[in-house]
Design a protein around this motif. Structure first.
Motif, PDB file in Angstrom:
ATOM      1  N   ALA A  99       0.836  -1.206   0.000  1.00  0.00           N
ATOM      2  CA  ALA A  99       0.000   0.000   0.000  1.00  0.00           C
ATOM      3  C   ALA A  99       0.872   1.259   0.000  1.00  0.00           C
ATOM      4  O   ALA A  99       0.614   2.213  -0.755  1.00  0.00           O
ATOM      5  N   PHE A 100       1.907   1.257   0.842  1.00  0.00           N
ATOM      6  CA  PHE A 100       2.831   2.403   0.864  1.00  0.00           C
ATOM      7  C   PHE A 100       3.466   2.588  -0.515  1.00  0.00           C
ATOM      8  O   PHE A 100       3.519   3.692  -1.045  1.00  0.00           O
ATOM      9  N   LEU A 101       3.914   1.481  -1.091  1.00  0.00           N
ATOM     10  CA  LEU A 101       4.638   1.542  -2.365  1.00  0.00           C
ATOM     11  C   LEU A 101       3.737   2.046  -3.489  1.00  0.00           C
ATOM     12  O   LEU A 101       4.124   2.952  -4.246  1.00  0.00           O
ATOM     13  N   GLU A 102       2.519   1.491  -3.580  1.00  0.00           N
ATOM     14  CA  GLU A 102       1.613   1.922  -4.659  1.00  0.00           C
ATOM     15  C   GLU A 102       1.323   3.419  -4.532  1.00  0.00           C
ATOM     16  O   GLU A 102       1.394   4.169  -5.503  1.00  0.00           O
ATOM     17  N   CYS A 103       1.038   3.855  -3.298  1.00  0.00           N
ATOM     18  CA  CYS A 103       0.720   5.271  -3.094  1.00  0.00           C
ATOM     19  C   CYS A 103       1.915   6.156  -3.438  1.00  0.00           C
ATOM     20  O   CYS A 103       1.775   7.193  -4.118  1.00  0.00           O
ATOM     21  N   ASN A 156      -1.485  12.957 -11.295  1.00  0.00           N
ATOM     22  CA  ASN A 156      -2.838  13.340 -11.726  1.00  0.00           C
ATOM     23  C   ASN A 156      -3.601  12.179 -12.337  1.00  0.00           C
ATOM     24  O   ASN A 156      -4.601  12.379 -13.011  1.00  0.00           O
ATOM     25  N   ARG A 157      -3.130  10.970 -12.110  1.00  0.00           N
ATOM     26  CA  ARG A 157      -3.738   9.833 -12.807  1.00  0.00           C
ATOM     27  C   ARG A 157      -4.417   8.850 -11.863  1.00  0.00           C
ATOM     28  O   ARG A 157      -4.420   7.655 -12.095  1.00  0.00           O
ATOM     29  N   ARG A 158      -4.946   9.331 -10.733  1.00  0.00           N
ATOM     30  CA  ARG A 158      -5.614   8.397  -9.817  1.00  0.00           C
ATOM     31  C   ARG A 158      -6.945   7.985 -10.405  1.00  0.00           C
ATOM     32  O   ARG A 158      -7.617   8.745 -11.079  1.00  0.00           O
ATOM     33  N   TRP A 159      -7.347   6.730 -10.103  1.00  0.00           N
ATOM     34  CA  TRP A 159      -8.642   6.246 -10.566  1.00  0.00           C
ATOM     35  C   TRP A 159      -9.730   7.027  -9.850  1.00  0.00           C
ATOM     36  O   TRP A 159      -9.821   7.008  -8.627  1.00  0.00           O
ATOM     37  N   ALA A 160     -10.518   7.784 -10.618  1.00  0.00           N
ATOM     38  CA  ALA A 160     -11.555   8.598  -9.999  1.00  0.00           C
ATOM     39  C   ALA A 160     -12.721   8.680 -10.972  1.00  0.00           C
ATOM     40  O   ALA A 160     -12.853   9.651 -11.715  1.00  0.00           O
ATOM     41  N   PRO A 161     -13.582   7.646 -10.995  1.00  0.00           N
ATOM     42  CA  PRO A 161     -14.669   7.623 -11.961  1.00  0.00           C
ATOM     43  C   PRO A 161     -15.562   8.854 -11.824  1.00  0.00           C
ATOM     44  O   PRO A 161     -15.869   9.283 -10.701  1.00  0.00           O
ATOM     45  N   LEU A 162     -15.920   9.444 -12.955  1.00  0.00           N
ATOM     46  CA  LEU A 162     -16.818  10.614 -13.000  1.00  0.00           C
ATOM     47  C   LEU A 162     -16.269  11.773 -12.167  1.00  0.00           C
ATOM     48  O   LEU A 162     -17.014  12.490 -11.501  1.00  0.00           O
ATOM     49  N   GLY A 163     -14.963  11.914 -12.138  1.00  0.00           N
ATOM     50  CA  GLY A 163     -14.348  13.025 -11.399  1.00  0.00           C
ATOM     51  C   GLY A 163     -14.617  12.955  -9.909  1.00  0.00           C
ATOM     52  O   GLY A 163     -14.768  13.973  -9.236  1.00  0.00           O
ATOM     53  N   SER A 164     -14.694  11.723  -9.369  1.00  0.00           N
ATOM     54  CA  SER A 164     -15.121  11.572  -7.975  1.00  0.00           C
ATOM     55  C   SER A 164     -13.959  11.533  -6.988  1.00  0.00           C
ATOM     56  O   SER A 164     -14.123  11.026  -5.883  1.00  0.00           O
ATOM     57  N   GLY A 165     -12.776  12.032  -7.425  1.00  0.00           N
ATOM     58  CA  GLY A 165     -11.595  11.930  -6.575  1.00  0.00           C
ATOM     59  C   GLY A 165     -11.822  12.384  -5.148  1.00  0.00           C
ATOM     60  O   GLY A 165     -11.520  11.663  -4.202  1.00  0.00           O
ATOM     61  N   ASN A 166     -12.370  13.596  -4.967  1.00  0.00           N
ATOM     62  CA  ASN A 166     -12.550  14.116  -3.617  1.00  0.00           C
ATOM     63  C   ASN A 166     -13.623  13.365  -2.841  1.00  0.00           C
ATOM     64  O   ASN A 166     -13.524  13.218  -1.623  1.00  0.00           O
ATOM     65  N   VAL A 167     -14.649  12.911  -3.577  1.00  0.00           N
ATOM     66  CA  VAL A 167     -15.702  12.150  -2.892  1.00  0.00           C
ATOM     67  C   VAL A 167     -15.104  10.869  -2.314  1.00  0.00           C
ATOM     68  O   VAL A 167     -15.317  10.524  -1.147  1.00  0.00           O
ATOM     69  N   LEU A 168     -14.306  10.172  -3.142  1.00  0.00           N
ATOM     70  CA  LEU A 168     -13.677   8.931  -2.662  1.00  0.00           C
ATOM     71  C   LEU A 168     -12.761   9.208  -1.474  1.00  0.00           C
ATOM     72  O   LEU A 168     -12.706   8.434  -0.519  1.00  0.00           O
ATOM     73  N   LEU A 169     -12.061  10.331  -1.542  1.00  0.00           N
ATOM     74  CA  LEU A 169     -11.160  10.697  -0.449  1.00  0.00           C
ATOM     75  C   LEU A 169     -11.940  10.876   0.862  1.00  0.00           C
ATOM     76  O   LEU A 169     -11.569  10.336   1.908  1.00  0.00           O
ATOM     77  N   PHE A 170     -13.070  11.603   0.793  1.00  0.00           N
ATOM     78  CA  PHE A 170     -13.832  11.844   2.017  1.00  0.00           C
ATOM     79  C   PHE A 170     -14.553  10.582   2.505  1.00  0.00           C
ATOM     80  O   PHE A 170     -14.666  10.347   3.715  1.00  0.00           O
ATOM     81  N   GLY A 190      -9.627  -0.792   6.838  1.00  0.00           N
ATOM     82  CA  GLY A 190      -8.658  -1.202   5.817  1.00  0.00           C
ATOM     83  C   GLY A 190      -9.043  -0.653   4.445  1.00  0.00           C
ATOM     84  O   GLY A 190      -8.201  -0.078   3.733  1.00  0.00           O
ATOM     85  N   LEU A 191     -10.325  -0.792   4.077  1.00  0.00           N
ATOM     86  CA  LEU A 191     -10.755  -0.268   2.773  1.00  0.00           C
ATOM     87  C   LEU A 191     -10.656   1.255   2.742  1.00  0.00           C
ATOM     88  O   LEU A 191     -10.257   1.850   1.729  1.00  0.00           O
ATOM     89  N   GLY A 192     -11.009   1.879   3.871  1.00  0.00           N
ATOM     90  CA  GLY A 192     -10.933   3.345   3.954  1.00  0.00           C
ATOM     91  C   GLY A 192      -9.515   3.849   3.735  1.00  0.00           C
ATOM     92  O   GLY A 192      -9.291   4.834   3.022  1.00  0.00           O
ATOM     93  N   THR A 193      -8.535   3.153   4.337  1.00  0.00           N
ATOM     94  CA  THR A 193      -7.148   3.617   4.163  1.00  0.00           C
ATOM     95  C   THR A 193      -6.765   3.592   2.682  1.00  0.00           C
ATOM     96  O   THR A 193      -6.108   4.510   2.185  1.00  0.00           O
ATOM     97  N   GLN A 194      -7.220   2.576   1.961  1.00  0.00           N
ATOM     98  CA  GLN A 194      -6.837   2.469   0.544  1.00  0.00           C
ATOM     99  C   GLN A 194      -7.533   3.535  -0.306  1.00  0.00           C
ATOM    100  O   GLN A 194      -6.985   4.001  -1.300  1.00  0.00           O
ATOM    101  N   LEU A 195      -8.751   3.920   0.103  1.00  0.00           N
ATOM    102  CA  LEU A 195      -9.426   5.015  -0.616  1.00  0.00           C
ATOM    103  C   LEU A 195      -8.685   6.322  -0.378  1.00  0.00           C
ATOM    104  O   LEU A 195      -8.482   7.117  -1.303  1.00  0.00           O
ATOM    105  N   PHE A 244      -5.057  -0.746  -7.078  1.00  0.00           N
ATOM    106  CA  PHE A 244      -4.667  -2.152  -6.980  1.00  0.00           C
ATOM    107  C   PHE A 244      -4.853  -2.663  -5.543  1.00  0.00           C
ATOM    108  O   PHE A 244      -5.482  -3.703  -5.313  1.00  0.00           O
ATOM    109  N   CYS A 245      -4.339  -1.912  -4.566  1.00  0.00           N
ATOM    110  CA  CYS A 245      -4.420  -2.374  -3.175  1.00  0.00           C
ATOM    111  C   CYS A 245      -5.856  -2.348  -2.650  1.00  0.00           C
ATOM    112  O   CYS A 245      -6.203  -3.158  -1.790  1.00  0.00           O
ATOM    113  N   PHE A 246      -6.687  -1.442  -3.163  1.00  0.00           N
ATOM    114  CA  PHE A 246      -8.088  -1.431  -2.709  1.00  0.00           C
ATOM    115  C   PHE A 246      -8.742  -2.775  -3.049  1.00  0.00           C
ATOM    116  O   PHE A 246      -9.387  -3.405  -2.198  1.00  0.00           O
TER     117      PHE A 246
END
Ligand code: SAM
Length: 280
Positions: free
Chosen positions: A136-140, A149-163, A222-227, A233-235
């Motif tokens: 997880a550390f390595l992938e991040c 700028n290439r994180r998986w964020a469907p429909l521009g949902s980057g910040n939503v996934l983060l929160f 665990g899932l939250g940390t990966q989001l 990949f780690c999620f």
């Protein structure tokens, strides 16, 4: 029951007046602590090199505290001073160090007799646990440095996934720690194969809402940390591994719980779900 103990020297049967008249020199001691260490079940395990070594416990708590502080200060500094997503790496460090500290603290608080170095859970499920978190550390780190700028964020949902991730980390941690505090002596990091006299069936509090709240908490933490880390990949890997781990563990654990508590557990299982996907 606590008793009053006043220090004495070898040469006086009673302490000098200057000592006994000073309330600072009167110490409240539990009488069991005055017995020989070899006879005392409370003191016996506390020898250097043993899992209960107080120095070992203090050292780990100190290191986790330092790691938490470094994680917090670094994440906040990177967030304030740069627009790099690499703040997520120290965030994971702070979430992990808090998790391991709370594993010990909750055990020490409510199940003191079994609190030991192992209660930090730092080496549990070795080496798979360490491999999972290192990945997880390595992938991040790699994504933050090479594809910021290439994180998986469907429909521009980057910040939503983060929160959503941050909320899962906070809720997951809180539910796990609350479960450990509520179950007290009935909670043990190792699945019990023999019923101890202190082991009571817990069906109230958070156990009235969730059948395995500490597993629920760890699963979503665990899932939250990966989001939060933005790891694709780690999620997926965490979801699969955590699901299989808890599915198998719950099967074994419940087999024993039915053996210990019979119909009481069978009825409880019918009444209360796990809220972990595909585990009823
Ligand atoms: C790591 S703890 C996990 C407890 C529970 N599965 C949870 O997620 O909160 C494992 C130990 O808790 C005990 N345990 C699990 N559910 C219990 C309950 N409802 N009441 C009492 N003990 C329980 C099991 O016998 C096992 O030894």
């Amino acid at each position: 029951m606590a008793t009053s103990f006043t220090p004495q020297t070898n040469h006086h049967s009673s302490p000098p007046p200057s000592l006994s008249s000073n309330p600072i020199n009167t110490i409240n001691l539990d009488p069991t602590l005055l017995r020989e260490p070899v006879e005392n079940p409370l003191l016996k395990p506390f020898y250097p090199g043993q899992p209960k070594s107080l120095s070992g416990i203090a050292l780990r708590a100190f290191c986790l505290g330092i790691t938490f502080a470094v994680g917090l200060i670094s994440a906040v500094a990177i967030l304030l001073l740069t627009d790099s997503p690499i703040w997520r790496v120290p965030f994971f460090l702070l979430a992990l160090s808090l998790f391991h500290f709370l594993e010990f603290w909750t055990t020490a608080e409510r199940n003191t007799a079994v609190a030991s170095i192992d209660s930090f859970l730092l080496t549990a499920n070795w080496p798979s646990y360490a491999i999972a978190h290192s990945s997880a550390f390595l992938e991040c780190f790699l994504v933050s440095v090479f594809f910021p700028n290439r994180r998986w964020a469907p429909l521009g949902s980057g910040n939503v996934l983060l929160f959503v991730g941050l909320a899962l980390v906070v809720v997951g941690q809180a539910v796990r720690s609350l479960a450990m505090l509520h179950a007290g002596a009935s909670f043990n990091h190792h699945i019990q194969t023999k019923k101890a006299r202190s082991h009571l069936l817990v069906t109230t509090g958070i156990y009235g809402w969730l059948r395995h709240p500490s597993y629920f908490g760890f699963f979503y933490w665990g899932l939250g940390t990966q989001l939060v880390l933005g790891n694709t990949f780690c999620f997926v890997a965490y979801a699969a591994v955590l699901y299989m781990f808890f599915r198998d563990r719950i099967r074994i654990e419940e087999h024993k719980l039915v053996e210990f508590f019979g119909d009481d557990y069978v009825n409880y299982r019918k009444r209360v779900g796990t809220l972990i996907p595909f585990i009823r």
